[in-house]
Design an enzyme around this catalytic site. Sequence first.
Site, PDB file in Angstrom:
ATOM      1  N   ASP A 178      41.140  42.119  33.831  1.00 40.35           N
ATOM      2  CA  ASP A 178      41.237  43.561  33.999  1.00 40.35           C
ATOM      3  C   ASP A 178      39.825  44.066  34.344  1.00 40.35           C
ATOM      4  OD1 ASP A 178      42.058  46.196  34.052  1.00 40.35           O
ATOM      5  OD2 ASP A 178      43.187  46.083  32.184  1.00 40.35           O
TER       6      ASP A 178
HETATM    7  C1  NOJ Z   1      42.324  49.090  34.039  1.00 41.20           C
HETATM    8  C2  NOJ Z   1      43.753  49.047  33.604  1.00 41.20           C
HETATM    9  O1  NOJ Z   1      43.840  48.520  32.302  1.00 41.20           O
HETATM   10  C3  NOJ Z   1      44.676  48.239  34.504  1.00 41.20           C
HETATM   11  O2  NOJ Z   1      45.996  48.496  34.129  1.00 41.20           O
HETATM   12  C4  NOJ Z   1      44.435  48.559  35.946  1.00 41.20           C
HETATM   13  O3  NOJ Z   1      45.303  47.803  36.739  1.00 41.20           O
HETATM   14  C5  NOJ Z   1      42.976  48.276  36.272  1.00 41.20           C
HETATM   15  N1  NOJ Z   1      42.137  49.140  35.467  1.00 41.20           N
HETATM   16  C6  NOJ Z   1      42.662  48.466  37.740  1.00 41.20           C
HETATM   17  O4  NOJ Z   1      42.648  49.790  38.084  1.00 41.20           O
END
Ligand code: NOJ
Length: 767
Positions: free
Chosen positions: A290
């Site tokens: 993530d």
């Molecule tokens: C953080 C989030 O937890 C995730 O769900 C998302 O896909 C990513 N950022 C990318 O934007």
Amino acid sequence: MKKATTLLYIAAFCTGVAQAQPKPAVTAQQSKMNTFISQLMAKMTVDEKIGQLNLVTGGEAKTGEAVSNGVESKIAQGQVGGIFSLTTPGRVRQAQQIAVTKSRLKIPLIFGQDVIHGYKTTFPIPLALAASWDLPLIEKTARVAATEASADGINWTFSPMVDVSRDARWGRVSEGSGEDTYLGSQIAKVMVRGYQGDDLTENNTIMSCVKHFALYGAAESGRDYNTTDMSLDRMYNDYLPPYKAAVDAGAGSVMASFNDINGVPATANKWLLTDVLRKQWGFKGFVTSDYTGVSELIEHGLGDLQQVSARSLKAGMEMDMVSEGYLTTLKKSLQDGKVTIADINNACRLILEAKYKLGLFDDPYKYCSEERAKKEILTPEHLKFARDVAGQTFVLLKNGGNILPLKKSGTVAVIGPLANTKANMPGTWSVNADLSNTMSLIEGLKNVVGNKANILYSVGSNLTADATLQKNATMFGRDIPRDNRPEEDIIKEAVATAQKADVVVAALGESSEMSGESSSRTDIEVPEVQRRLLEALLKTGKPVVLVLFTGRPLAIKWESENVPAILNVWFGGTQAANAIGDVLFGDVNPSGKLAMTFPQNVGQVPLYYSHKNTGRPLAQGAWFTKFRSNYLDVSNDPLYPFGFGLSYTTFSYGDVKLSSNSLRPGQSITAKVTVTNTGKTEGKEVVQLYTRDLVGSSTRPVKELKGFQKISLKPGESKEVTFTISENDLKFYNEALKYVAEPGDFKVFIGPNSRDVKESQFTLVNK
Ligand code: NOJ
């Protein structure tokens, strides 16, 4: 304690679920891909291989403190494998052009995006979509989202989010399918299918990324990014199946979650990413972190950037989102012997395979068509579909005196801080939502009633009494302007407006950014200032309908006791306002059913229907009994149970009829029930099947959803609904993590929700 856990982990390798998948035969297509990639990799330097593991952000949506710098020159130097948060054919083409003309080996980039519940045409938030209990409909939302996103340059979506969650304090419950393992797994499958279709090389399909692996929805105290500590029983039976369902459906990638799992954050968790995901489940795609998940391991306390990067790679985490830990340290780790070239090769190969499967080596610009972007985004069909979908997701929680549907005549006062905002409609994680086709609630109601009824408006209150909280809760351009007049004056004006009307529609609840990422709440009631408005409106004696906007179950006991009608509308996407009008004025009969339990108060949370019985269960219907598992101050009951939702018509359920009272291995029995529409309106009903394993080698939940069917009935019409139950439906992971059905007695329940069920019983026999 540690020893016991380790032993269980070892057991997980050696038994049942833990069994390694047999190697499937290599197809001609795969062997062609393998040859292509081997030849390409033979030309790649170590730096170029590491470059493929680097995922940078184009900066359109920022979900962390870091941003990617010098992206263009990095692409030209072969230091970037993919970009996310960069859209439109023009911009994507520009970035791709650098990769395929300026970098030495001309390897195309993959383009990711958070396409979570629609793209420019935005559908209701995932928790709302789940409330439709309509799998073909949900699949089609993903299909439409893929069509629009792929027409705008995107070939990879960070969806579906399949984190089971039972804690309404956690803001991200809005992004998932709620509390249930079975419903969540079904939705996971259809979403993957909707995005990926049958053929990923088509230019209108996109690769899905199932997230957040794993157990992100079980963060302690519902606080985002917090630690998860969980038994293997709960993991395997309740929390892991939706991820597995998405993997089994062919999801091309997986995103590791931010959280710590039993002491090892998912991003560096070898047991999770390699042993479970690859060895037990046979996952063949790639894993991304993530946003800054790798560098956050430093804060988790696992070491410096070089250490955590090496550990993540070795754990089975191939792509590094935004941290650039891989880019800046892996070569040194290779020299230091902390990672091997095989580790780097393996990760690089998996990412190149994804690009190959998407057809990017054949045509790197295949998703960059201005013409498609013009023709296939926000089409009238998509907008119409968005309106239909939204209408299927609203949940009618209460309809005292059958106030609803409203008549399209007289005067309706629409009052509340959420009545006059468009920006709030699409809901959280709708980064590409296009508001040009979105209306505020007032506009939507006017549109639906035309000149047949008179619509009045007054703001009535601020979103929250506290200006800072309101600011925090309306980020990302979702501003709800503050009214700086004294509260009494704002309410007074609203009361005067209400007095001129025949009925009041109170548009209250959460702003869209009060749920979603980094939006956990300890108070899950309607903000007090809005409650005071509601009290004043009720005092006018006019009939009041609460149109409740929310991204999570709210604790609305007071509202439920005092307001005659409540329609929960979540955040319904681009066409939410029209759809709310359709339902309020009876053009559409509500049929949504909760995918997550509504508690009486926040102290009951986590609250879910499929709990264990305990050794001291409270008798049904009781409130408090000394030395039983209960609270002094509130009963154990939810306010609204899982699966609950009313209709403008009524349904009656006949008795459950089983084809046999014994089920033999390899065979199946049927459970039938006759459902009748006993009201005056045509309506849809979600008929739900639950079972209970009465005696097990481990404790079993008091109810587990095992099937559902959404049917439509005309007034007076009856349908016999048939469910088939086989041994497989009764399996669970036992103490040794073997997936088994244990002979013995089972209850079967069928009903309109998880509480109001009819039951029968059968025995699973040995032979
Ligand atoms: C953080 C989030 O937890 C995730 O769900 C998302 O896909 C990513 N950022 C990318 O934007």
